[in-house]
Scaffold this motif. Structure first.
Motif, mmCIF file in Angstrom:
data_model
loop_
_atom_site.group_PDB
_atom_site.id
_atom_site.type_symbol
_atom_site.label_atom_id
_atom_site.label_comp_id
_atom_site.label_asym_id
_atom_site.label_seq_id
_atom_site.Cartn_x
_atom_site.Cartn_y
_atom_site.Cartn_z
ATOM 1 N N PRO A 97 0.818 -1.225 0.000
ATOM 2 C CA PRO A 97 0.000 0.000 0.000
ATOM 3 C C PRO A 97 0.850 1.273 0.000
ATOM 4 N N SER A 102 0.260 4.168 -2.651
ATOM 5 C CA SER A 102 -0.121 5.546 -2.324
ATOM 6 C C SER A 102 0.919 6.522 -2.873
ATOM 7 N N PHE A 123 -3.901 -7.050 -6.726
ATOM 8 C CA PHE A 123 -3.278 -7.952 -5.763
ATOM 9 C C PHE A 123 -3.851 -7.735 -4.367
ATOM 10 N N LEU A 124 -4.031 -6.473 -4.006
ATOM 11 C CA LEU A 124 -4.522 -6.134 -2.673
ATOM 12 C C LEU A 124 -6.045 -6.255 -2.568
ATOM 13 N N GLY A 125 -6.681 -6.550 -3.700
ATOM 14 C CA GLY A 125 -8.124 -6.784 -3.675
ATOM 15 C C GLY A 125 -8.963 -5.522 -3.602
ATOM 16 N N TYR A 126 -8.370 -4.370 -3.999
ATOM 17 C CA TYR A 126 -9.121 -3.113 -3.885
ATOM 18 C C TYR A 126 -10.322 -3.073 -4.831
ATOM 19 N N ASN A 166 -12.337 -5.585 -5.258
ATOM 20 C CA ASN A 166 -13.394 -6.433 -4.707
ATOM 21 C C ASN A 166 -14.426 -5.560 -4.011
ATOM 22 N N GLU A 195 -16.479 -6.061 -0.434
ATOM 23 C CA GLU A 195 -16.750 -6.958 0.688
ATOM 24 C C GLU A 195 -17.412 -6.169 1.810
ATOM 25 N N GLY A 248 -14.139 6.513 2.558
ATOM 26 C CA GLY A 248 -12.920 6.116 1.867
ATOM 27 C C GLY A 248 -12.690 4.612 1.770
ATOM 28 N N PHE A 249 -13.438 3.808 2.535
ATOM 29 C CA PHE A 249 -13.230 2.356 2.488
ATOM 30 C C PHE A 249 -13.593 1.770 1.130
ATOM 31 N N TYR A 277 -10.990 0.875 -1.284
ATOM 32 C CA TYR A 277 -10.178 -0.281 -0.912
ATOM 33 C C TYR A 277 -10.994 -1.572 -0.967
ATOM 34 N N GLY A 278 -12.226 -1.457 -1.471
ATOM 35 C CA GLY A 278 -13.057 -2.631 -1.652
ATOM 36 C C GLY A 278 -13.858 -3.046 -0.430
ATOM 37 N N PHE A 279 -14.116 -2.098 0.463
ATOM 38 C CA PHE A 279 -14.891 -2.442 1.660
ATOM 39 C C PHE A 279 -16.121 -1.571 1.816
#
Lengths: 218, 218
Positions: free
Chosen positions: A20, A24, A82-85, A87, A89, A108-109, A112-114
């Motif tokens: 990360p 960034s 790779f970091l799944g951003y 996705n 979830e 902001g989550f 990052y895919g959340f």
């Protein structure tokens, strides 16, 4: 998305933690879409070892070319994949105090895919007050919601004294990964992924480094 | 306080990062005042290497005895002294959004030797609303307050686009250590201590570990 040649497993915790940081940095640069960037440039900007940066990037992206480096936009894509951003979830928070509500309300989550779908609290008076239109439920509804939505990730923002019992409850409800903000040691079975956040301790470490920098200059 | 024989410098970042983990484990244990605890016990409870734990503890406490271990209360004292938890230092937050206000209102920093004295924001409409009786000032008052109070530690909780200019402002006002919550890379001079917090990225890393645990079990 990621190229076949890249092996997604076997990346150490330490490498994972650095990815990360690269991302960034890359995103903070005013790069043209077709710009190239080398591991040397990244290493120098971040005060990191060039060999380490080269190895870390090679583990997640097959796009590096000798003497040219990486296509910046491709490297960003590979890191995010790779970091799944990309996705999406769902996750939940237990403890609807100030920090819990700040996390519930943070937009902001998504990047990052959340998606933090709800917070839970044992305090009846907090329950049902909606924060940014996201619900706060009584803790008695935790098990049912987590099982129905197949929630795998839980965030603990309760006081230290309540953290272990919340942790046990999460695991009983099928949660497999826990981020813990309570300043205490949690016992979890081996199959559960646990991340401890301690902002106050990190602040103390920062002060310690500051003190060392000052005494080093004398 | 810390014994003379203990050399406070020369402890690596990695060791520094593990010390709060030992401390929170020790404090979570129901130990008698005169109880002893060995590096072996601590290592086993935390799933860490025994040699590493032994070395780390020896760096901050001279109280370990062969075959007996440490007097638990003494070891807790030594760790707290080393990490500076008995100090009292003022710090400020810039960015009075949800996270900034959560940090401003959090009482737990006191135990780690920190007092967040004020938050600052560029938004006039937020200013002066007191949060838990701690003031929120307009950013124009930042320089004056930091210089008068000789603030050394600043916390950045503004959006990514504003973070570098806030960081530069902090350094211009005499701040020497910065904790950054904005998801962006900050450039700081070498004499400034910087800590980056990225909760969303940590959550993504946790999910990655979870995925690896699941595929490892198959």
């Amino acid at each position: 998305m990621g190229r076949e040649s890249v092996e997604p497993k076997g990346v150490s915790q330490a490498v994972l933690g650095r990815l990360p940081v690269y991302l960034s940095y890359l995103k903070s640069q005013p790069l043209h879409f077709d710009a190239s960037i080398s591991a040397t440039t990244i290493a120098s900007a971040l005060n990191m070892g060039e060999v380490q940066v080269r190895k870390d990037l090679a583990a997640v992206s097959g796009g590096g070319k000798p003497k040219v480096g990486y296509a910046a936009s491709e490297l960003i894509n590979d890191l995010e994949d790779f970091l799944g951003y990309r996705n999406s979830e769902d996750a939940v928070v237990v403890g609807a105090g100030k920090l819990g509500l700040a996390l519930l309300g943070y937009n902001g989550f998504i990047e990052y895919g959340f998606n933090i779908v709800a917070a839970f609290d044992a305090n009846e008076s907090i329950v049902s007050k909606s924060s940014d239109e996201k619900p706060i439920f009584h803790i008695s509804k935790f098990d049912d919601l987590c099982r129905r939505m197949r929630i795998r990730i839980g965030i603990i923002t309760v006081p230290a004294a309540a953290a272990q019992s919340v942790c046990d409850m999460m695991i009983n409800s099928g949660i497999l990964a826990i981020m813990n903000f309570a300043p205490t040691h949690l016992r979890v079975p081996e199959n559960i992924a646990l991340n401890n956040q301690n902002i106050a301790a990190d602040l103390a470490i920062l002060r310690k480094r500051l003190t060392e920098k000052i005494s080093g200059e004398k």
